[in-house]
Design a protein around this motif. Structure first.
Motif, PDB file in Angstrom:
ATOM      1  N   ALA A 208      -3.122   8.008   8.385  1.00 53.06           N
ATOM      2  CA  ALA A 208      -2.492   7.401   7.219  1.00 53.06           C
ATOM      3  C   ALA A 208      -3.599   6.666   6.476  1.00 53.06           C
ATOM      4  CB  ALA A 208      -1.387   6.440   7.617  1.00 53.06           C
ATOM      5  N   SER A 209      -3.813   7.016   5.221  1.00 52.83           N
ATOM      6  CA  SER A 209      -4.842   6.346   4.433  1.00 52.83           C
ATOM      7  C   SER A 209      -4.234   5.792   3.164  1.00 52.83           C
ATOM      8  CB  SER A 209      -5.990   7.305   4.107  1.00 52.83           C
ATOM      9  OG  SER A 209      -5.522   8.434   3.400  1.00 52.83           O
ATOM     10  N   SER A 210      -4.794   4.694   2.696  1.00 50.50           N
ATOM     11  CA  SER A 210      -4.262   4.052   1.497  1.00 50.50           C
ATOM     12  C   SER A 210      -4.556   4.907   0.276  1.00 50.50           C
ATOM     13  CB  SER A 210      -4.850   2.650   1.334  1.00 50.50           C
ATOM     14  OG  SER A 210      -6.262   2.722   1.194  1.00 50.50           O
ATOM     15  N   ARG A 211      -3.710   4.777  -0.728  1.00 53.45           N
ATOM     16  CA  ARG A 211      -3.850   5.520  -1.978  1.00 53.45           C
ATOM     17  C   ARG A 211      -4.149   4.561  -3.122  1.00 53.45           C
ATOM     18  NH1 ARG A 211      -4.751   9.980  -3.500  1.00 53.45           N
ATOM     19  NH2 ARG A 211      -2.876  10.960  -4.346  1.00 53.45           N
TER      20      ARG A 211
ATOM     21  N   SER B 271       0.798  -1.224   0.000  1.00 53.35           N
ATOM     22  CA  SER B 271       0.000   0.000   0.000  1.00 53.35           C
ATOM     23  C   SER B 271       0.830   1.273   0.000  1.00 53.35           C
ATOM     24  CB  SER B 271      -0.915   0.032   1.237  1.00 53.35           C
ATOM     25  OG  SER B 271      -1.712  -1.132   1.319  1.00 53.35           O
ATOM     26  N   SER B 272       0.546   2.170  -0.956  1.00 52.83           N
ATOM     27  CA  SER B 272       0.978   3.554  -0.823  1.00 52.83           C
ATOM     28  C   SER B 272       0.057   4.235   0.179  1.00 52.83           C
ATOM     29  CB  SER B 272       0.884   4.281  -2.172  1.00 52.83           C
ATOM     30  OG  SER B 272       1.831   3.797  -3.084  1.00 52.83           O
ATOM     31  N   ILE B 273       0.584   5.230   0.875  1.00 54.99           N
ATOM     32  CA  ILE B 273      -0.236   5.923   1.870  1.00 54.99           C
ATOM     33  C   ILE B 273      -0.163   7.430   1.641  1.00 54.99           C
ATOM     34  CG2 ILE B 273       0.086   4.137   3.627  1.00 54.99           C
ATOM     35  CD1 ILE B 273       2.012   6.303   5.017  1.00 54.99           C
ATOM     36  N   ASN B 274      -1.178   8.109   2.178  1.00 51.63           N
ATOM     37  CA  ASN B 274      -1.135   9.561   2.310  1.00 51.63           C
ATOM     38  C   ASN B 274      -1.136   9.866   3.797  1.00 51.63           C
ATOM     39  OD1 ASN B 274      -2.930  12.276   2.655  1.00 51.63           O
ATOM     40  ND2 ASN B 274      -1.616  12.372   0.840  1.00 51.63           N
ATOM     41  N   PHE B 275      -0.188  10.722   4.211  1.00 58.08           N
ATOM     42  CA  PHE B 275      -0.018  11.035   5.626  1.00 58.08           C
ATOM     43  C   PHE B 275      -0.423  12.474   5.889  1.00 58.08           C
ATOM     44  CE2 PHE B 275       2.496  12.656   9.187  1.00 58.08           C
ATOM     45  CZ  PHE B 275       2.147  11.743  10.172  1.00 58.08           C
ATOM     46  N   ARG B 276      -1.138  12.721   6.999  1.00 61.64           N
ATOM     47  CA  ARG B 276      -1.573  14.061   7.363  1.00 61.64           C
ATOM     48  C   ARG B 276      -1.913  14.113   8.842  1.00 61.64           C
ATOM     49  NH1 ARG B 276      -4.957  11.088   4.380  1.00 61.64           N
ATOM     50  NH2 ARG B 276      -7.154  10.898   4.947  1.00 61.64           N
TER      51      ARG B 276
ATOM     52  N   LYS C  56      -9.565   0.699  -3.568  1.00 66.05           N
ATOM     53  CA  LYS C  56     -10.959   0.618  -3.169  1.00 66.05           C
ATOM     54  C   LYS C  56     -11.148  -0.716  -2.480  1.00 66.05           C
ATOM     55  CE  LYS C  56     -12.895   3.529  -6.856  1.00 66.05           C
ATOM     56  NZ  LYS C  56     -13.827   3.589  -8.001  1.00 66.05           N
ATOM     57  N   PRO C  57     -11.638  -0.749  -1.240  1.00 72.63           N
ATOM     58  CA  PRO C  57     -12.034   0.409  -0.439  1.00 72.63           C
ATOM     59  C   PRO C  57     -10.816   1.153   0.121  1.00 72.63           C
ATOM     60  CG  PRO C  57     -12.238  -1.568   0.860  1.00 72.63           C
ATOM     61  CD  PRO C  57     -11.850  -2.009  -0.532  1.00 72.63           C
ATOM     62  N   LEU C  58     -11.069   2.365   0.603  1.00 70.59           N
ATOM     63  CA  LEU C  58     -10.027   3.166   1.236  1.00 70.59           C
ATOM     64  C   LEU C  58      -9.778   2.647   2.645  1.00 70.59           C
ATOM     65  CD1 LEU C  58      -8.332   5.858   0.900  1.00 70.59           C
ATOM     66  CD2 LEU C  58     -10.177   6.955   2.184  1.00 70.59           C
ATOM     67  N   LEU C  59      -8.520   2.407   2.982  1.00 69.76           N
ATOM     68  CA  LEU C  59      -8.149   1.964   4.324  1.00 69.76           C
ATOM     69  C   LEU C  59      -7.533   3.138   5.078  1.00 69.76           C
ATOM     70  CD1 LEU C  59      -6.459  -1.458   3.484  1.00 69.76           C
ATOM     71  CD2 LEU C  59      -8.828  -1.061   4.196  1.00 69.76           C
ATOM     72  N   THR C  60      -7.868   3.284   6.359  1.00 69.34           N
ATOM     73  CA  THR C  60      -7.349   4.392   7.160  1.00 69.34           C
ATOM     74  C   THR C  60      -6.942   3.905   8.537  1.00 69.34           C
ATOM     75  OG1 THR C  60      -8.740   6.011   6.019  1.00 69.34           O
ATOM     76  CG2 THR C  60      -7.852   6.666   8.146  1.00 69.34           C
ATOM     77  N   ALA C  61      -5.759   4.323   8.973  1.00 66.24           N
ATOM     78  CA  ALA C  61      -5.332   4.131  10.366  1.00 66.24           C
ATOM     79  C   ALA C  61      -5.209   5.507  10.993  1.00 66.24           C
ATOM     80  CB  ALA C  61      -4.002   3.398  10.433  1.00 66.24           C
TER      81      ALA C  61
END
Length: 537
Positions: A278-281, A223-228, A284-289
């Protein structure tokens, strides 16, 4: 006369003592890690995980540039095991890289000691198992190197730092996942994401008004992630050992195997806490931790809605990647500016174009580079090379450019001359994102683009302030170009960081070599080296 002689002796002794003091060895840090199975339930499902000294994730190593790190790994699993040190360059010592091309695995109920120096490195790194599908069960952790006190960093010293390890997770045993791959059946999507081993309960406490260094590593298998961080701005200051221009981001994409380091100043209201996400990029579906940024003194839990990730997809991510630039005036691990090495002016000696593919070989799904799906021989490549053992590998059996020949299994080793300056282009003709790591080196990620690469694409390269990295993403149906100074002698792994693809053959090795056998260019085989395969006979 006697006095003059005595004076010379005293001066000589003083000079010798001074020299001895200056050349004193760098500090040593010793660790003993016991690797065991233990019951964990990151997503609420009890399963078997890999623990280090009973911990999941494993302990974080924190050290200083040039420190010597000694890690005694005691393997209590039922299978051979290795740890690799992602991004640690192992200068002149590929013996310690911890992959099957350089090391015999540690047998069950035995131990092996890694001996590594953090030579001329700073930055955010990590470690994890390299054998089989062990890393799907844990055994990973952070590895942070801070600059020596005499080397100024290009930003005010932060009040404290936090290490965040983002991983994807399956509610399946690693051996079940391995069997899925061995059977040639599709690998399942992950069941969730974790931050430091938890989907939502990790907490970091800070003080309002203070600035913190946030180290983020993507340890995901796929998984690629987006961090914020909710209500806070991320100031990017470093990627994988390279100081960057300090641009501000609301969020940043971090791809498998990559690390990014941010400054975050706690300027929000002290009356509540805030979400770290951190959410997957591109899934589908979108995964979030989520984790929690707790302001000291706050008594209120964070409140929604969760800050959304970027609306843009692949083109947005590519444009963002191009904004990450080298800080040309910052010192590195040595007191010289990063930009003092003018990488864009050096003639390219050799170009390699690597195309990934997903062929069927003998009726089963495999993955390949330039038509070769890598298979580990029973004898590590490094040992076969050192002892001149024939029949293990043939240099350059894999071609420098993609071929139209049917894909086949083999042992892929590129023969590289020490100190050559190379261009490597990753050509992705599939519809999913790729990620590649090269052990032993930093490289300049000079270009990203769509379609098929050709030499005219060089006009798109950033030849001035591209960052150095050790792991780079390749967007679907596109290409990524890197430039490398092959200045580290040894046998080095080039691999997909999409772990099921790596397990099924999407990797190769680079033998960086010259004919001189000298400790100035490469260390001798370690005294404690494990022997196996033909090297044991």
């Amino acid at each position: 006369m006697r006095g003059a002689i005595l004076l010379h002796i005293c001066l000589g002794l003083s000079a010798w003592l001074s020299t001895s003091y200056v050349k004193a060895e760098d500090p040593y840090r010793f660790f003993t890690w016991v690797i065991t199975y233990g019951q964990i339930a990151p997503l609420g499902v009890k399963q078997r995980g890999i623990l280090i000294n009973g911990q999941f994730p494993g302990p974080t190593i924190s050290c200083i540039t040039n420190d010597n790190i000694i890690v005694n790994v005691i393997n209590k699993l039922d299978e051979p095991f290795l740890i690799t040190w992602h991004g640690i360059k192992q200068r002149k010592g590929s013996w310690e890289d911890g992959v099957l091309g350089t090391n015999c695995p540690i047998p069950p109920n035995s131990n092996w000691t890694y001996k590594m120096q953090m030579k001329d490195q700073i930055g955010t790194y990590n470690y994890y198992p390299s054998t089989l599908m062990h890393r799907a069960a844990g055994g990973f952790g952070g590895f942070n190197i801070v600059a020596r006190s005499i080397i100024p960093i290009p930003y005010p010293k932060p009040y404290d730092e936090f290490t965040l390890l983002v991983s994807d997770w399956w509610n399946k045993d690693n051996k079940v996942l391995q069997k899925i791959l061995d059977d040639g059946t599709p690998f399942p999507p992950p069941d969730g994401l974790l931050i430091n081993g938890s989907p939502k309960s990790t907490k970091f406490t800070g003080i309002k008004g203070q600035t913190y260094l946030i180290r983020v590593s993507n340890l995901c298998l796929v998984s690629s992630i987006n961090f914020r961080i909710q209500g806070h701005t991320l100031v990017l200051v470093e990627v994988e050992g390279s100081h960057t221009m300090q641009d501000s981001y609301e969020s940043l994409d971090v791809h498998p195997g990559q690390s990014s380091t941010f400054l975050v100043t706690l300027r929000a209201s002290i009356l509540k806490d805030y979400y770290i996400l951190a959410s997957s990029r591109f899934t589908k579906p979108l995964l979030t931790a989520t984790a929690i940024l707790h302001y000291d003194g706050s008594t209120t839990q964070p409140a929604g809605p969760l800050p959304s990730g970027p609306a843009g997809q692949l083109h947005w991510s590519m444009r963002q990647a191009r904004t990450i630039r080298w800080n040309l005036t910052a010192n590195a691990a040595r007191p010289n500016p990063q930009g003092s090495y003018h990488y864009g002016t050096i003639p390219i000696v050799r170009t390699i174009v690597l195309a990934n593919s997903a062929p069927q070989i003998s009726g089963k799904k495999r993955y390949a580079l330039n038509g070769v799906s890598y298979v580990n021989p029973s004898t590590p490549l490094k040992l076969a090379d050192y002892f001149n053992i024939s029949g293990v590998f043939v240099l350059n059996a894999i071609k420098d450019f993609p071929t139209s020949a049917p894909a086949a299994q083999g042992v892929s080793v590129f023969g590289i001359t020490l100190h050559d300056y190379m261009e490597v282009v990753f050509q992705n003709n599939e519809n999913n994102l790729q990620s590649y790591h090269l052990a032993g080196f930093d490289f300049w990620a000079v270009g990203y683009g769509g379609g098929q690469w050709n030499i005219t694409m060089r006009k798109l390269y950033n030849l001035v302030d591209a960052t150095t990295r050790n792991t780079v993403q390749v967007y679907p149906n596109g290409w990524t170009a890197i430039l490398i100074s092959m200045d580290n002698k040894g046998m080095w792994n080039l691999r997909s960081q999409i772990w099921p693809r790596r397990y099924l053959g999407q990797e190769a090795y680079m033998r960086v070599w010259n004919s001189e056998r000298s400790l100035y260019t490469e260390y001798d085989i370690p005294d404690n080296a494990l022997l196996c395969g033909k090297a044991k006979a």
